[in-house]
Design an enzyme around this catalytic site. Sequence first.
Site, mmCIF file in Angstrom:
data_model
loop_
_atom_site.group_PDB
_atom_site.id
_atom_site.type_symbol
_atom_site.label_atom_id
_atom_site.label_comp_id
_atom_site.label_asym_id
_atom_site.label_seq_id
_atom_site.Cartn_x
_atom_site.Cartn_y
_atom_site.Cartn_z
ATOM 1 N N ALA A 243 -5.117 -0.508 -4.025
ATOM 2 C CA ALA A 243 -4.866 0.841 -4.528
ATOM 3 C C ALA A 243 -3.391 1.225 -4.402
ATOM 4 C CB ALA A 243 -5.746 1.840 -3.788
ATOM 5 N N HIS A 244 -3.079 2.412 -4.879
ATOM 6 C CA HIS A 244 -1.679 2.845 -4.943
ATOM 7 C C HIS A 244 -1.043 2.951 -3.553
ATOM 8 C CE1 HIS A 244 -3.012 7.399 -5.072
ATOM 9 N NE2 HIS A 244 -3.448 6.781 -3.994
ATOM 10 N N ASN A 245 0.229 2.606 -3.522
ATOM 11 C CA ASN A 245 1.096 2.732 -2.334
ATOM 12 C C ASN A 245 0.809 1.716 -1.236
ATOM 13 O OD1 ASN A 245 2.064 5.052 -3.651
ATOM 14 N ND2 ASN A 245 0.615 6.363 -2.570
#
Length: 352
Positions: A243-245
């Site tokens: 997922a993001h980051n």
Amino acid sequence: MTQIKLSTLQTLLPDATFQNSETLKDINFSGLTSLTLAGPSDISFVASKTFVNEAKASKASLLVVSQETAEALSDKAIIIVSKVELTTAKIIRLFFPEKQPSGKRSAQVAIDPSAKIGSNTDIGHFVTIGKDSIIGNDCIIEDGVKIGDRVQIGDGARIGKNCVFFDDTIVGKRFIAFGNSTFGGDGFGFVYAEGKHNKIPQVGRVVIGDDVEVGSNCTIDRGALTDTTIGNGCKFDNMVHVAHNCKVGDHVIIAGQSGLAGSVTLGNNVIIGGACAISDHLTLVDGTIIAGGSSLRTSPKTKDVYVGWDLGLTFPEFQKYRVNIKNIVNLNKWLKRIENIEKKVGIETKES
């Protein structure tokens, strides 16, 4: 199929010890296979002492063995090496050479004039490459791959059919992606307000290091504001989600159907088994191992093997937990025994 001579193996493995192999110099070896399936023109391998008896009965003409099994197989033609599995992988590659690019390019492609394509790079049918993207030398871009704007793909990449690289994604040298994986799609970011879920723009990138391999149907999302990063030498199985980051260190292995929620940080050499769920904002230190099927909601404090569901237990702790769970089924029986003992000694049982 490619056939090889003993001399080819000797050149490939200069540090190995070849024993009882002189009579095999004229044999054309046709493959490497299991001990039970091997025939007189085959090579096989002995992974551990467990397989010594199978090796003795095998029809293989030549065996790859370790020092610990060499003595038990001293009457066989053997190659003594320090790492059997690694040597086996090298020999398999002799019989099945990797596909090499030749610089061919399909006429059925859509490549922006500003894109730069390296030398000797193959581009398959129906590939699209966006503005200002850079594809390295000696790459193979298979049919149906979609590459957005300002994407960078390093030298020697192998991109499987129908992979998608969204704008600004960067991948390093010798990158491998199998079919239908996507890189740089929007992270899952929403804020609930005014009675609805409002999208938070995802403006970070995906940045992937060198020598990374990603299986089929994987998804690696771009960061919200900062980049999602994957370190050098990472290997992802099929159906892995990042997922993001997220920040993934070097040489991390993630098995199939596992997912990292947003802003997870993995140290170097972390191993995550299959079907694991790692909750958001957790940190796993270098060398941490998460057993298959585990679910983490807290960051493990030290390097260890962790296993369980929402528990974050070390393996020894989980073993105790399993014993306690098994004992629960006997709880009513034990309570009855305690009640009987209390009656015998005159203690009144009070209901809580």
